[in-house]
Write an enzyme that holds these catalytic residues in place. Structure first.
Site: not given
Ligand code: CMC
Length: 429
Positions: A307, A364
């Site tokens: 998140h 989720d």
């Molecule tokens: N699985 C694997 N790796 C992950 C995941 C995941 N679910 N989420 C983040 N990472 C890794 C990402 O690859 C990155 O790694 P590195 O530093 O090696 O490049 C690091 O963690 C930081 O990730 P980010 O994408 O920069 O983090 P963010 O804050 O931009 O993204 C997120 C947040 C929710 C988009 C992401 O965690 C994600 O894609 N999660 C899976 C989708 C999901 O479950 N979304 C629902 C969110 S909660 C409901 C809502 O309110 O939307």
């Protein structure tokens, strides 16, 4: 503490006013920085940008705290109906008995939608994703209520639009489901409560009586509350951004639905279930799936984990996990996907990859398993998120307009070609 921070750029000092939130959060006000220094701030994905001030929802990602108008999500989910929470978010306080009764009665008088909405739904191919239909129907609503198009409408006009939206959303969501399965719509029953009415329109049939199982309606009520608002997330920011151009509420919410559809936001609930099903069908172990995630195989994430703001735990996920156990037990459902989810969680929470990146189950991760147990098709999951999030979007839009916020218009750092001489078609290689 000082009221200003000083930014020193090449020897020149700029005063940046410091703002403090009611929960001690701190912000630097950079709104005049460009005028004074020509510098903009660069923050891809707005990871550290406060786009607004708000009195609706407080979220502390480090401590796993979520509060609406000062009330904890745990208390609200345990004690309230979804309409009470909607009232709280939009109007600022919990309703007393009389206020709630008036609110419920008003909402129940607006539950019908124009019959021509069916014509529009019928134009969609069978199997079209319900979120595409929801976006379209929401935008269509503005044409039935041209009074909502007036950007200078008064408070009373807004109240009618808000009531119509809250009242018609369950009808629209249920119609979309019925259209997907090819069944005639079930019309609203206004003496049922909000959740029971929605469940009847979704799972009932025009040919027979429908009796709502209280286990199902309680679970649904809780799930809707847990999704009701989440401050400046992608869809709420979209609703505010679109509304900031003085676009009407229906159009703004239609845009919010589009933002929610994405798999990184609300669309994740559908993706989680598809991921669990795929693990089961392919016969790989949860560990093998996590290895793929850690190897960053193209497009493979652990859906339902991570998140932007929560870096400790998502309080909504904690409540949903408890509700999930409860609902499955009460309904006598034994879902192997739950075992896979629990194994994935158990391994991930001990694994260096997830621990070091502070990735925890989010709202989720378990919600889809409950939706499945309640009988919803997977493609409807994100529609259910939208149904729950509607009061939050309305509250965010209303606050933005009441604060008379300026049009949302970010800057950029241009990295493209500098000016170059025009090349005539005949000279182009
Ligand atoms: N699985 C694997 N790796 C992950 C995941 C995941 N679910 N989420 C983040 N990472 C890794 C990402 O690859 C990155 O790694 P590195 O530093 O090696 O490049 C690091 O963690 C930081 O990730 P980010 O994408 O920069 O983090 P963010 O804050 O931009 O993204 C997120 C947040 C929710 C988009 C992401 O965690 C994600 O894609 N999660 C899976 C989708 C999901 O479950 N979304 C629902 C969110 S909660 C409901 C809502 O309110 O939307």
């Amino acid at each position: 503490m000082s009221d200003n921070a000083i930014l020193n750029i090449e020897g020149k000092e700029y005063n940046l006013p410091i703002h403090k939130g009611t929960e001690g959060e701190l912000a630097l006000n950079i709104s005049k920085l460009r005028d004074e220094s020509q510098y903009i701030t660069l923050d891809l994905g707005y990871k550290n940008t406060g786009a607004t001030t708000s009195k609706i929802t407080f979220l502390d990602g480090e401590e796993g705290i979520l509060r609406h108008r000062g009330y904890s999500i745990e208390d609200l989910a345990e004690n309230c109906t979804f309409l009470e929470v909607a009232y709280l978010l939009i109007k600022g306080n919990l309703p007393n008995v009389e206020e709630l009764s008036t609110f419920q009665n008003t909402i129940s008088r607006h539950t019908l939608v124009h019959e021509d909405v069916k014509l529009m739904l019928n134009a969609y191919p069978t199997g079209a994703h319900p979120m595409g239909k929801l976006m379209a129907v929401m935008a269509l609503m503005s044409s039935f209520y041209p009074d909502s198009l007036n950007p200078h409408s008064q408070e009373d006009d807004f109240a009618v639009t808000m009531n119509r939206l809250l009242a018609k959303m369950p009808t629209i969501c249920a119609m979309i489901h019925k259209h997907s399965v090819g069944h005639p719509m079930v019309y609203p029953t206004n003496n049922l409560n909000y959740v029971e009415n929605y469940l009847k329109m979704t799972f009932g049939h025009i040919t027979e009586e429908y009796e709502c199982d209280p286990v199902i309606s309680d679970a649904m009520n809780k799930l809707l509350i847990l999704h009701a608002d989440h401050e400046q997330n992608c869809s709420a920011s979209t609703v505010r951004m679109v509304g900031s151009s003085h676009a009407n509420l229906y159009a703004s919410i239609s845009a919010g639905i589009a933002a929610l559809w994405g798999p990184l936001h609300g669309g994740a609930n559908q993706q989680v279930l598809e991921m669990l099903q795929e693990i089961k069908d392919s016969g790989i172990t949860p560990q093998q799936h996590l290895d793929k995630v850690k190897n960053k195989e193209a497009g493979v994430r652990l859906m339902g984990f991570g998140h932007r703001v929560y870096k400790n735990f998502d309080p909504r996920a904690k409540i949903i996990k408890g509700a999930c156990d409860n609902v499955l037990k009460k309904l006598g459902v034994n879902d192997p996907l739950l075992d896979i989810a629990m194994k994935l969680e158990e391994i991930a929470l001990k694994d260096e990859y997830f621990v070091s990146r502070k990735l925890y189950p989010n709202v989720d991760f378990y919600s889809g398993i409950i939706y499945k147990a309640l009988g919803f098709p997977t493609q409807m999951f994100t529609v259910l998120f939208a149904l729950g999030r509607l009061p939050g979007w309305i509250a965010q839009w209303k606050e933005m307009r009441e604060n008379n916020e300026p049009i949302g218009r970010p800057r950029q750092l241009y990295l493209g070609e500098p000016l170059r001489p025009f090349i005539k078609m005949s000279d182009r290689k």
